[in-house]
Design an enzyme around this catalytic site. Structure first.
Site, PDB file in Angstrom:
ATOM      1  CG  LEU A  58      -0.593  14.522 -10.847  1.00  0.00           C
ATOM      2  CD1 LEU A  58      -1.823  14.759 -11.708  1.00  0.00           C
ATOM      3  CD2 LEU A  58      -0.104  15.846 -10.271  1.00  0.00           C
ATOM      4  CG  ASP A 112      -8.563  21.197  -9.442  1.00  0.00           C
ATOM      5  OD1 ASP A 112      -7.550  21.014 -10.145  1.00  0.00           O
ATOM      6  OD2 ASP A 112      -9.510  21.917  -9.792  1.00  0.00           O
ATOM      7  CE  LYS A 134      -4.923  23.727 -16.483  1.00  0.00           C
ATOM      8  NZ  LYS A 134      -5.227  22.297 -16.428  1.00  0.00           N
ATOM      9  CG  HIS A 153      -3.510  20.082 -18.672  1.00  0.00           C
ATOM     10  ND1 HIS A 153      -3.554  20.329 -17.314  1.00  0.00           N
ATOM     11  CD2 HIS A 153      -2.603  19.088 -18.827  1.00  0.00           C
ATOM     12  CE1 HIS A 153      -2.728  19.512 -16.690  1.00  0.00           C
ATOM     13  NE2 HIS A 153      -2.135  18.749 -17.583  1.00  0.00           N
ATOM     14  CD  GLU A 205       0.027  -1.413   2.036  1.00  0.00           C
ATOM     15  OE1 GLU A 205      -0.821  -0.734   1.422  1.00  0.00           O
ATOM     16  OE2 GLU A 205      -0.284  -2.330   2.818  1.00  0.00           O
ATOM     17  CG  PHE A 257       0.750  -6.383   1.075  1.00  0.00           C
ATOM     18  CD1 PHE A 257      -0.040  -6.942   0.064  1.00  0.00           C
ATOM     19  CD2 PHE A 257       0.687  -6.950   2.333  1.00  0.00           C
ATOM     20  CE1 PHE A 257      -0.868  -8.034   0.319  1.00  0.00           C
ATOM     21  CE2 PHE A 257      -0.149  -8.046   2.593  1.00  0.00           C
ATOM     22  CZ  PHE A 257      -0.921  -8.590   1.586  1.00  0.00           C
ATOM     23  CG  HIS A 292       5.114 -13.050   5.072  1.00  0.00           C
ATOM     24  ND1 HIS A 292       5.708 -12.213   5.977  1.00  0.00           N
ATOM     25  CD2 HIS A 292       4.340 -13.892   5.791  1.00  0.00           C
ATOM     26  CE1 HIS A 292       5.313 -12.519   7.200  1.00  0.00           C
ATOM     27  NE2 HIS A 292       4.490 -13.543   7.119  1.00  0.00           N
ATOM     28  NE  ARG A 351       4.727 -18.802   6.522  1.00  0.00           N
ATOM     29  CZ  ARG A 351       4.696 -19.715   7.486  1.00  0.00           C
ATOM     30  NH1 ARG A 351       4.560 -19.351   8.742  1.00  0.00           N
ATOM     31  NH2 ARG A 351       4.798 -20.992   7.217  1.00  0.00           N
TER      32      ARG A 351
END
Lengths: 621, 621
Positions: A118, A147, A240, A254, A360, A385, A409, A467
């Site tokens: 999600l 939601d 729903k 659900h 990211e 990252f 790096h 680096r």
């Protein structure tokens, strides 16, 4: 208007019918999550959506991204109702081999992206909308969110991105049905909470009853004519399971299909339905044949053997050069462009540079959108990252996206910044996903030669860049290829092989020199292609050895790295592989201190070679 | 007030001095990012921060989390000014072996968590603040964020979490200095953008000039007396490099230390400073000796051999039972508690259950905060969605946190939901980080026995649990341990070993039966401990074989999984390891269809065994 609404209502019933039938046939799925959004999407498709159903990749098509991927049957039904395929085929939902997967994947060619993890769809949609803005294309992008997923931080990264880039061609539809998987959402029916949040993130907002066809129509009308400079969020209060009395607004439904009896009861509640109703999608007005943007201009570089270069810097120079002839290349940055060296590109090609700031996850999913439009996105940040976006990378892989990742790096060799900034898990992360090419050039020339190959390769490619500056190893006309390697030291007396990549290539060479002074010869191989690794060359080099040993040495945690690829590549041969890599959390220090501390410097390699020689055979002295 | 402000101003100068000296000595670092926050943190520490400097783990201490980890020298200086250590020691900043790492790590015992990957500190702080709320402790939690990192979605997950849980004991300080690493932030000095966002997420907000000592004092005073039921954000407009004319508000000074001459110039600008100034931290008022919460009550279970159980369900039952005697156990959920089966726990121990909704990144970093307070957090969600938080998991590992992760719905065996929901990268992800224990029980009994061992083990433990029910393999009194395995089939005639884990154990057993009918015996081992894997048992079982082969078979992508752990464990032995695992993106289907499609079902194992027998030795028929 009333007769139009009646027509919508009838079609929405048919949509509901197929969401129910298909999930019952499958014996699983999320029918109630489809039903809450059936009305709004019916009006959208029937009246506002411009799309050439014969060509999902038409650049003038509107775009519809289903972020709440568990409502996949709704997506499938909408396109079935638009004559994409006979609706009866929906009975294969969730069955082996079907294009109708439990959650959307590229098997369904109308899905803009694989969804189901999600909170990613808004970013994909923002990527699609951004290209329209940048390239002056008229299409609108619609995205349907649940939601529950609004709690995912990525949604707010994408919201920032969308308002910052003034994406008023993006329409966000939030299906606020109150109920998530395991209970009520954080805010239930407190619609104002969502309005405040979107307003706080500089969106236009419209609140509607998501089952009032007139309100839906008005909201979509406003949305498609929005020129406010701000993206628009339609916050739709929905129910729903809407339309079926025993499902409406009930907990415990659900991700649960109706059994056959329940289905009959539900269908009888829907009443008589004209099964022949279909959407007549508007055709996109403008059409244009695009030329192939990519031209083959071989790059020419000259690097000075006496100088040192950082591979991250050469990546930056090469991509800027490459983008002159290949107009499909985009680069995406997470506020480290002066470290990854996409900064040059950002200045030369601002129209194809996407500053994503420090977010990211959004950056990766935006790239999924770009890839869908046949762009070649290069996503560059610190390797460490990229772990921030593993789920997004995983979903991009399932989407079959053509994305290039560059992680700078890498390893302990970054030095003083310490462990939080060291990419030591990246090979493992990318390597686990099928058919991901992983490259790690050690010098300027191999970098400059490999970047164009990345762009040409269809599919996932990940490049690790360093680096520190390194010396030039190769000639300006040396050749490189995906799956290749280079033998840097070799003799008939080699007692074993040291297979290195990136910074450790230089440590291996130093070790070879030191060992040579002790009369020990080793073969040194630069495995610049980490996956696929060049098992053939490794094997060939082993042939002259009686008890062949390959030592893999890498600036990466020892599990899941180069060593494991090498082991696999020679696993059916009588070759022993000894892995050297990082085995503990590193720290601050100089590059050399940290390589030694990690046990992957020249000295450690020498010791390992000597120990192995001692344990396996007499020294050739 | 004026004399007090003078005192703050003098101390802030000394803080600045050491941020500058230490980074110049190191030759790298982020002095300008420290300077923007020097004034506000000086007032905080000097007047409002209650802390027993002799005992960082005192449960009544206020908490200070440095989310903008690159300002590490500021953190170090603040505690040095509080007499934690002689300030002169700061000259070792960023040097090998120093407690003063480039970014905070546990080497500095006053750091609440390792930071440096941005946008995680608010979640850690929220975890700390939540415990105070839940356990009625009086301390305040302060967190300092940079403006660049406010683009990270996790910050907004944490903001939702903090306001939802009414954490008015949490004070968020945002250092809005306009400049990020590679340029201006998204919003520059448009302070209102931040106010709108925090207000939209239900925070109290106060905007101040972050260098006006009077405004700072008033804001902090308001913050520590906040009883509004809402967390409070102090949005401080600041100047990067504040206090040094040639650094103030200048681009190009991020992550750059002054050279010696520049330092001299900077220090002369600061003027005369009394080097003996120190903070006199208030001591926490209340003290209480806490009893050891953990008691050793062995659990007793009885499982019926005739029944089938899902290991995820048994995890849920066991953790609920275990938490009766071990009061330190918390569980954290991402809205899948009815799938991971932490739902039972949530009902029995609501005070130790933390609903994080669909926001996995925040969930993991909240657990870092809980672990810092000696809780034992169990973080449970779908294995696939733990990838969402890889960066947070990585940073938690660097923090040395004692967190237990449980990933359910692993592998293709989940069936119809399709690839987005399949955890196929999780072993690789957890396995790459040093000293991470990975467990994958195949049946109810091994699950019930391993969960208490998870809780007892200090450090990272990851458990994979299965969606489908499986038969009971073991006796109710069977024993299990971390690093162990179980031999399920064995004979003197075994031609090779099949090492399996989780769902594939049952496929291996079926294969053994089928092969036996062809006169082929294989040894089947349940590697419930994936890491460390039981190399000793594997090796012992190999001893009777002439040309020993271990086939590893797992419901995980083939790279980075069990197979690589097994290979490593026997790499110095003359044993061939053949890896079977998932090599392509899967799809929807039944469990059995998908295991076959992935080539990891009983039939595939039989074929592999036969092929290997054909290639290596004559059949013993």
């Amino acid at each position: 208007m009333n007769s139009l609404n009646n027509s919508y209502a009838e079609k929405a019933k048919l949509v509901r019918k197929w969401c129910l039938i298909s999930t019952t046939e499958a014996g699983s799925g999320h029918p109630t999550s489809c039903l809450s959004a059936a009305d709004i999407t019916t009006v959208l498709f029937d009246k506002y959506f411009s799309y050439d159903i014969s060509d999902p990749l038409d650049l003038y098509n509107d775009r519809f991204v289903l972020s709440k991927g568990h409502a996949a049957p709704l997506l499938y039904t909408l396109f079935g109702m638009a004559n994409a395929y006979p609706l009866e085929e929906l009975r294969t939902l969730r069955k082996f081999g079907s294009e109708f997967q439990g959650h959307p994947t590229p098997k369904f060619i109308y899905a803009e992206a694989a969804t189901g993890s999600l909170g990613q769809g808004l970013s994909v949609a923002a990527g699609l909308a951004l290209v329209a803005k940048r390239e002056n294309l008229p299409y609108k992008t619609f995205v349907l969110l649940g939601d529950g997923e609004l709690a995912e931080g990525q949604v707010w990264e994408a919201a920032n991105f969308s308002s910052f880039h003034s994406l008023d061609n993006l329409i966000v539809i939030c299906d606020i049905n109150r109920l998530a998987q395991s209970g009520e959402t954080m805010f239930g029916y407190d619609i104002e909470k969502y309005v405040e949040r979107f307003k706080g993130f500089d969106f236009e907002t419209t609140v509607i009853d998501g089952h009032n066809l007139g309100e839906i129509d008005q909201a979509l009308k406003k949305a498609v004519t929005n020129k406010s400079g701000k993206p628009l969020a339609i916050i739709a209060k929905t129910i729903k399971g809407k339309g079926i009395s025993f499902l409406e607004n009930k907990e415990g439904w659900h991700g649960k299909a109706l059994d056959k009896d329940e289905l009959q009861k539900a269908l009888s509640e829907l009443g008589d339905i004209n099964d022949n109703l279909r959407f007549q999608l508007k055709r996109p007005q403008q059409r244009q044949i695009f030329e192939n943007n990519s031209q083959d201009h071989p790059l020419h570089f000259h690097f000075d053997k006496e100088k040192q270069y950082a591979t991250r810097e050469i990546f930056g120079k090469t991509i800027s050069k490459l983008a002159e002839s290949n107009k499909d290349i985009y680069t995406l940055d997470g506020d480290v462009k002066n470290s990854t060296f996409t900064e040059d590109f950002s200045k030369i090609f601002p129209e194809r540079f996407v500053e994503c700031y420090i977010a990211e996850q959004n950056m990766v999913s935006v790239a999924v959108g770009l890839s869908r439009l046949d762009k070649i996105p290069f996503v560059a940040t610190f390797a460490a990252f990229l772990t921030r976006a593993f789920d997004q990378i995983r979903m991009a892989r399932i989407s079959g996206s053509n994305i290039k990742f560059v992680g700078s790096h890498v390893g302990v060799s970054i030095g003083e910044d310490g462990p939080s900034q060291m990419g030591l898990e990246d090979i493992s992360m990318f390597g686990t996903m099928p058919d991901t090419v992983i490259l790690q050039p050690a010098d300027a020339i191999s970098t400059a030669k490999l970047v164009p190959l990345m762009a040409d390769h269809k599919g996932f490619v990940y490049m690790r860049t360093l680096r520190p500056k390194t010396q030039v190893l190769y000639e300006n006309d040396s050749e490189f290829h995906i799956g290749g390697s280079n033998i840097l030291r070799e003799s008939a007396e080699d007692s074993m092989i040291v297979a290195a990549s990136g910074i450790t290539v230089f440590e291996a060479l130093k070790a070879a020199d030191e060992l040579q002074q002790n009369g020990i010869s080793i073969c040194v191989i630069d495995c610049y292609s980490v996956n696929p690794v060049d098992g053939k060359t490794l094997e060939n080099c082993c042939k002259k050895m009686e008890e062949p040993i390959i030592i893999s040495v890498e600036d990466h945690f020892v599990h899941g790295g180069l060593g494991d690829f090498i082991t696999e590549s020679v696993s059916d041969k009588d070759i022993r592989v000894v892995k050297m890599g990082v085995t503990h959390i590193s720290q601050s220090g100089t590059k050399d201190e940290l390589l030694a501390d990690a046990g992957i410097d020249a000295e450690s390699i020498c010791q390992k070679v000597k120990a192995l020689l001692g344990s396996t055979m007499p020294l050739h002295l």
